[in-house]
Scaffold this motif. Sequence first.
Motif, mmCIF file in Angstrom:
data_model
loop_
_atom_site.group_PDB
_atom_site.id
_atom_site.type_symbol
_atom_site.label_atom_id
_atom_site.label_comp_id
_atom_site.label_asym_id
_atom_site.label_seq_id
_atom_site.Cartn_x
_atom_site.Cartn_y
_atom_site.Cartn_z
ATOM 1 N N ASP A 1 0.831 -1.206 0.000
ATOM 2 C CA ASP A 1 0.000 0.000 0.000
ATOM 3 C C ASP A 1 0.866 1.256 0.000
ATOM 4 N N SER B 1 2.201 1.955 -3.388
ATOM 5 C CA SER B 1 1.181 2.473 -4.317
ATOM 6 C C SER B 1 0.881 3.947 -4.075
ATOM 7 N N ARG B 2 1.199 4.462 -2.889
ATOM 8 C CA ARG B 2 0.898 5.860 -2.561
ATOM 9 C C ARG B 2 2.067 6.815 -2.785
#
Length: 178
Positions: A44, A47-48
């Motif tokens: 995550d 992905s950010r």
Amino acid sequence: MMTGMRVTIRAPRPDDVVPYADAVRRSAEHIGRWNPVEPDGLPDLLSRQGVGLRTFLIFDQETGGLVGKCNVANIVMARFRNGVLGYDSYVPFVGTGRMSEGMRLVVERCFTPAEQGGLGLHRLEINVQPDNERSVAMARRLGFRHEGFTPRMLFLQDAWRDHERFALTAEEWPTPVR
């Protein structure tokens, strides 16, 4: 990648998922009082990554072990050029000075102009829960000045937590960048 005397910093990669999860699990007791323990959180986080968030992993040069992680979050450019540092150190490197060395490299990268491979920031903040003595000591060791107290700043461990606020500008950094 930037290298210091004993550590190297670089952006996280997909092949860091397993070593990251291992380091976070191994360090759960150490970091769990202050920050969420999310061993499966690296995908995550990857992905950010972008203009508002940059993550640096800190590695021990001798062993290749993961020393810690530093997020540069809430990055705002234009006239502000500010970012907020958040960090975790991992067992067995806690208390060895390697995290401090890595954080110095991160701060240097943040203050280095973008055209020279840095983030081009002018100001950095660190927000720390008052009882987190190790993180307060890190902010002070890096030369950050105390700016104030923010009540109920972040929702962590099922409650709103107070934080002490520290800051540093490029002009105050030991190797100032103009």
